[in-house]
Design a protein around this motif. Structure first.
Motif, PDB file in Angstrom:
ATOM      1  N   ARG A  28     -61.980  57.556 -46.788  1.00  0.00           N
ATOM      2  CA  ARG A  28     -62.804  58.348 -47.701  1.00  0.00           C
ATOM      3  C   ARG A  28     -62.432  59.826 -47.638  1.00  0.00           C
ATOM      4  N   GLU A  29     -62.269  60.351 -46.434  1.00  0.00           N
ATOM      5  CA  GLU A  29     -62.042  61.780 -46.265  1.00  0.00           C
ATOM      6  C   GLU A  29     -60.595  62.180 -46.548  1.00  0.00           C
TER       7      GLU A  29
ATOM      8  N   ASP B 108     -73.277  56.420 -51.161  1.00  0.00           N
ATOM      9  CA  ASP B 108     -72.881  56.765 -52.533  1.00  0.00           C
ATOM     10  C   ASP B 108     -71.402  56.483 -52.793  1.00  0.00           C
ATOM     11  N   VAL B 109     -70.548  56.772 -51.806  1.00  0.00           N
ATOM     12  CA  VAL B 109     -69.114  56.516 -51.978  1.00  0.00           C
ATOM     13  C   VAL B 109     -68.847  55.021 -52.069  1.00  0.00           C
TER      14      VAL B 109
ATOM     15  N   GLU C   8     -80.896  59.495 -42.819  1.00  0.00           N
ATOM     16  CA  GLU C   8     -79.553  60.071 -42.946  1.00  0.00           C
ATOM     17  C   GLU C   8     -78.923  60.387 -41.601  1.00  0.00           C
TER      18      GLU C   8
ATOM     19  N   LYS D 188     -80.807  53.165 -48.760  1.00  0.00           N
ATOM     20  CA  LYS D 188     -81.242  54.487 -49.201  1.00  0.00           C
ATOM     21  C   LYS D 188     -82.672  54.803 -48.759  1.00  0.00           C
TER      22      LYS D 188
ATOM     23  N   GLU E  39     -64.613  68.253 -43.230  1.00  0.00           N
ATOM     24  CA  GLU E  39     -64.411  66.935 -42.637  1.00  0.00           C
ATOM     25  C   GLU E  39     -63.118  66.935 -41.824  1.00  0.00           C
TER      26      GLU E  39
ATOM     27  N   PRO F 117     -75.782  58.566 -43.536  1.00  0.00           N
ATOM     28  CA  PRO F 117     -75.877  59.597 -44.578  1.00  0.00           C
ATOM     29  C   PRO F 117     -75.785  59.001 -45.987  1.00  0.00           C
ATOM     30  N   ASN F 118     -76.565  59.561 -46.901  1.00  0.00           N
ATOM     31  CA  ASN F 118     -76.550  59.076 -48.282  1.00  0.00           C
ATOM     32  C   ASN F 118     -75.164  59.174 -48.908  1.00  0.00           C
ATOM     33  N   LYS F 119     -74.405  60.195 -48.529  1.00  0.00           N
ATOM     34  CA  LYS F 119     -73.081  60.367 -49.141  1.00  0.00           C
ATOM     35  C   LYS F 119     -72.171  59.178 -48.813  1.00  0.00           C
TER      36      LYS F 119
ATOM     37  N   THR G 190     -80.674  65.447 -41.498  1.00  0.00           N
ATOM     38  CA  THR G 190     -79.529  65.060 -42.327  1.00  0.00           C
ATOM     39  C   THR G 190     -78.197  65.025 -41.592  1.00  0.00           C
TER      40      THR G 190
ATOM     41  N   GLU H  61     -69.882  53.985 -55.464  1.00  0.00           N
ATOM     42  CA  GLU H  61     -68.915  54.491 -56.445  1.00  0.00           C
ATOM     43  C   GLU H  61     -67.665  53.614 -56.475  1.00  0.00           C
TER      44      GLU H  61
END
Length: 782
Positions: A447-448, A516-517, A507, A502, A285, A511-513, A343, A520
């Motif tokens: 995030r990154e 997800d973040v 994606e 989702k 990233e 993107p799913n990530k 993706t 979370e």
């Protein structure tokens, strides 16, 4: 996860499982079914409940090993866990005192018939049961059937047990023996068809239970649709039981074979499905090594327009200099390359330099109209100005003060129709500040950087709040309520949190990530998430209230796909965009290592002009198809985002506007082979202000296609609202709410598609925020 407490083998390929599922055991009724998933790459498989024990909190399933998913389930043993079980689903069997009833169970059909036999007997009926199978080892649960039956006839094809013959012979014997008021039949489709024909011959009504192809089991995908009485019905929410005389059996037989070839191929590689490891991608990233420190300044300083840092920033450039800066262009993947990858995100994102330069374009208006255009009222100038001074984590902190999903909104919200449409630059005939790009940048940077901050959380007030659905409305509501000190529980019907974020958005766009973040972060803030729970089925609103929940927010979405009701629309390989995208996005069906089947079309037709249609056609392109998008209006009337239309064209999607499907032609197997399109022209504007499409008489075009994705909108799913007693419903089962998103039942609030009928992510989030504020006021007695 659901523990297997007992396993019993009936024959070489037939097994009984008793599985822990207390909520389902408590709420299940005769005729209900569940959706089962085995393994993280497993398919969602419908199985009828054969029994339940409320005291033990278990349900009983009887499974025959026929395909990949059932074989994986049958390989589990006592003490193992089933990954997901959701239910009870479908409408329960209508039980009353009919008089004398014949209950016919063929093979495994005896298992779901058993609770119906028991319920009919308890209601005072004379129950005559027919048990049938190819041979003796396929006659199951005989003792339990006899316990609740007045008489039992056993039929086997080979005569190895009972009498030799098929199930209809047994039905005929009972009908000839005495007056019969009703027949119930469950088993293989061909058995149910002929059981129904036998009953019809004697003018006796016959109820059948249909077990069709499904993905979600709640009406969201439309995969289970069949023609019943000349009308399309969804088996999972309209059934599973129907009058056998109304079922289009030939259509059902064909639709049941939709994935026959794909399933055969999966079985040939069964060991690979067992041994396959989760694919892990490691991607560097841009900001991963950033040595950034979280802002220690309170939110009041970061958002104060009169703060010294802000005044200095405004004075550093004249407004005229700012307006002369050219708007940034989003870096994108090459169209030819990106059309081959599902993706990798199309939009690459801004660099730090690009973001800071774009932020300088903001004039920091004293009365920022851009904020008025934002449904969640983000303090846009404040986060943008923090980017301009290089305080990227401070910018993210400002965003998260009002938005639960900034990285999501920065990607999928139609900023050009909302915040950016109000930008003062437009009044000067200049492009608006790229607010969406900057929002994404700030959220991604945080995030990154690995230095994620959480909003300030008020002390717990001990009040429990339930959220129905984990889409954007529910997540936004949950984020605001937990910040106010409430104990928030989110209930999701699917096996993953995120709702449409989702299953609906590919994606390459979100993107799913990223999702997800964001989820979370909400979890770290204290939000509780529970999957595989359908409020109104697994647990009722009344039960939630008995458990101490003082407020309920319904954000269950508009998961009921619309179809056009034209000839041939129920053909094989014609699916809703919900089903298509759910198979590809949520279930990863295009990945050979996963269990969910999908037929890959070579010539795909996508019907519609919205963002979902764009997602569908761009997904089909990435799966190797030649794709044509058909839309009944002109391109100018398309509701899709301009960026999505641009991307679709760049990727080679063929646009066929002013055309509308009126019929689908099929081959001998019942699969679509061509679409008949009516040529259209634009007439007068309709109520929405768009010019109405009018058929050009006598002008039609026929296109050869082997797959069709219907993306003509969705309606609110009635499953949740109809389960809430006394709730006022509006058009198409939407929930009626006031300006504060409060329903006629004071403790129940709602927002998003279930209220609007259809909404963008950001509008749904805005509803969630407004509902949170007003529920807080209501609970505090304001």
């Amino acid at each position: 996860m659901n523990k297997i407490v007992r396993k019993e083998q009936f024959s070489e390929k037939v097994f009984l499982f008793e599985i822990e599922a207390p909520l389902i055991a408590n709420s299940r009724k005769a005729g209900n079914f569940v959706i089962v998933r085995v393994g993280q790459k497993g398919e969602r498989m419908p199985l009828t409940i054969a029994g339940a024990d409320k005291d033990k909190g278990t349900i009983t399933l009887v499974v025959q090993q026929v395909g990949l998913s059932s074989k994986k389930l049958c390989m589990l043993n006592e003490g193992d866990y089933v990954t997901d079980i959701v239910g009870p689903l479908g409408n329960p069997t209508h039980i009353e005192k009919f008089g004398t009833v014949v209950c016919a169970g063929g093979g495994l059909g005896v298992a779901p018939m058993l609770p119906i036999i028991q319920a009919l007997k308890a209601a005072g009926n004379r129950v005559l049961s027919v048990m049938a199978g190819r041979s003796k080892d396929l006659i199951i649960l005989e003792d339990k059937v006899r316990e609740s039956s007045d008489e039992v006839i056993i039929m086997t094809d080979d005569g190895s047990y009972g009498e030799k013959g098929v199930v209809t012979v047994g039905i005929e014997k009972f009908i000839e023996q005495e007056h019969v008021d009703k027949v119930f039949a469950i088993g293989p489709p061909i058995m149910m068809k002929f059981s129904n024909l036998t009953a019809q011959k004697h003018n006796i009504p016959c109820e059948v239970s249909l077990n069709t192809i499904m993905v979600d089991g709640t009406g969201m995908c439309g995969a289970c649709r069949l023609t019943i009485g000349g009308k399309t019905k969804f088996v999972c929410i309209d059934g599973p039981e129907f009058d056998g005389a109304l079922v289009d059996w030939d259509e059902m037989f064909k639709r049941m074979g939709t994935f026959k070839k794909a399933e055969q191929e999966e079985m040939e590689h069964f060991q690979e499905h067992l041994d396959g490891k989760e694919e892990v991608k490691v991607k560097s990233e841009e900001f991963a090594t950033a040595q950034a420190k979280a802002s220690v300044d309170p939110i009041e300083v970061l958002t104060d327009r009169d703060a010294e840092w802000r005044k200095e920033l405004r004075a550093s450039m004249k407004p005229k200099e700012r307006t002369q800066i050219e708007r940034v262009k989003m870096p994108e993947l090459d169209p030819v390359y990106r059309a081959t990858t599902r993706t990798e995100e199309v939009n690459i994102g801004l660099t730090k330099e690009m973001a800071m330069t774009e932020a300088k374009r903001c004039l920091d208006c004293a009365k920022p109209s851009c904020v008025e255009g934002c449904p969640v009222n983000i303090n846009i100038p404040s986060f943008v100005k923090n980017i301009e001074r290089g305080e990227f984590l401070a910018a993210a902190k400002v965003l998260k003060n009002t938005s639960a999903l900034p990285a999501v909104c920065g990607r999928v919200c139609p900023q050009e129709k909302q915040c950016e449409s109000k930008c003062i630059h437009l009044k000067m005939n200049e492009p608006a500040v790229a607010i969406g790009y900057l929002e994404r940048f700030a959220a991604d940077y945080e995030r990154e950087s690995g230095n994620i901050s959480l909003p300030e959380i008020a002390p717990s007030n001990g009040i429990k709040i339930a959220v129905v659905g984990s889409g954007p409305a529910g997540l936004s509501f949950a984020g605001d309520m937990v910040k106010k000190g409430y104990d928030v529980y989110v209930f999701e019907a699917l096996h993953e949190i995120g709702g449409v974020l989702k299953y609906g958005i590919p994606e390459f766009r979100l993107p799913n990530k990223i999702v997800d973040v964001e989820i979370e972060n909400l979890s770290k803030m204290g939000v509780h998430f529970q999957t595989d729970v359908i409020v109104g089925k697994t647990i009722s609103v009344e039960t939630l209230e008995q458990q101490g929940f003082k407020g309920i927010f319904v954000g269950s979405g508009a998961g009921l796909p619309n179809f056009m009701n034209i000839p041939g629309e129920n053909a094989i390989n014609i699916m809703s965009s919900n089903e298509y995208l759910t198979r590809v996005n949520l279930m990863d069906a295009a990945n050979p290592a996963t269990d969910t089947p999908i037929n890959l079309g070579k010539k795909v037709l996508v019907v519609g002009g919205g963002n979902t249609a764009m997602d569908s056609c761009r997904t089909a392109k990435r799966l190797g198809a030649e794709v044509t998008l058909v839309y009944r209006r002109s391109e100018q009337e398309m509701p899709a985002r301009l960026e999505e239309v641009k991307h679709a064209k760049e990727e080679g999607i063929n646009f066929l506007c002013l055309h509308n499907p009126i019929e689908y032609l099929t081959d001998e197997a019942g699969a679509v082979k061509a679409a008949v399109l009516q040529v259209m022209e634009l007439g007068e504007p309709d109520a929405s202000g768009r010019r109405s499409p009018v058929p050009v008489e006598g002008k039609m075009v026929t296109l050869d296609v082997d797959q069709v994705v219907v993306a003509v909108g969705v309606s609110p799913n009635p499953l949740v609202p109809k389960s809430i007693e006394g709730l006022e419903l509006g058009r198409k089962n939407t929930i009626v709410v006031n300006e504060g998103m409060q329903s006629n039942r004071a403790e129940i609030f709602a927002g998003g598609d279930i209220v609007r009928g259809g909404a963008t992510v950001i509008l749904a989030m805005g509803d969630g925020r407004r509902a949170a504020q007003n529920m807080d006021d209501y609970l505090k007695g304001k």
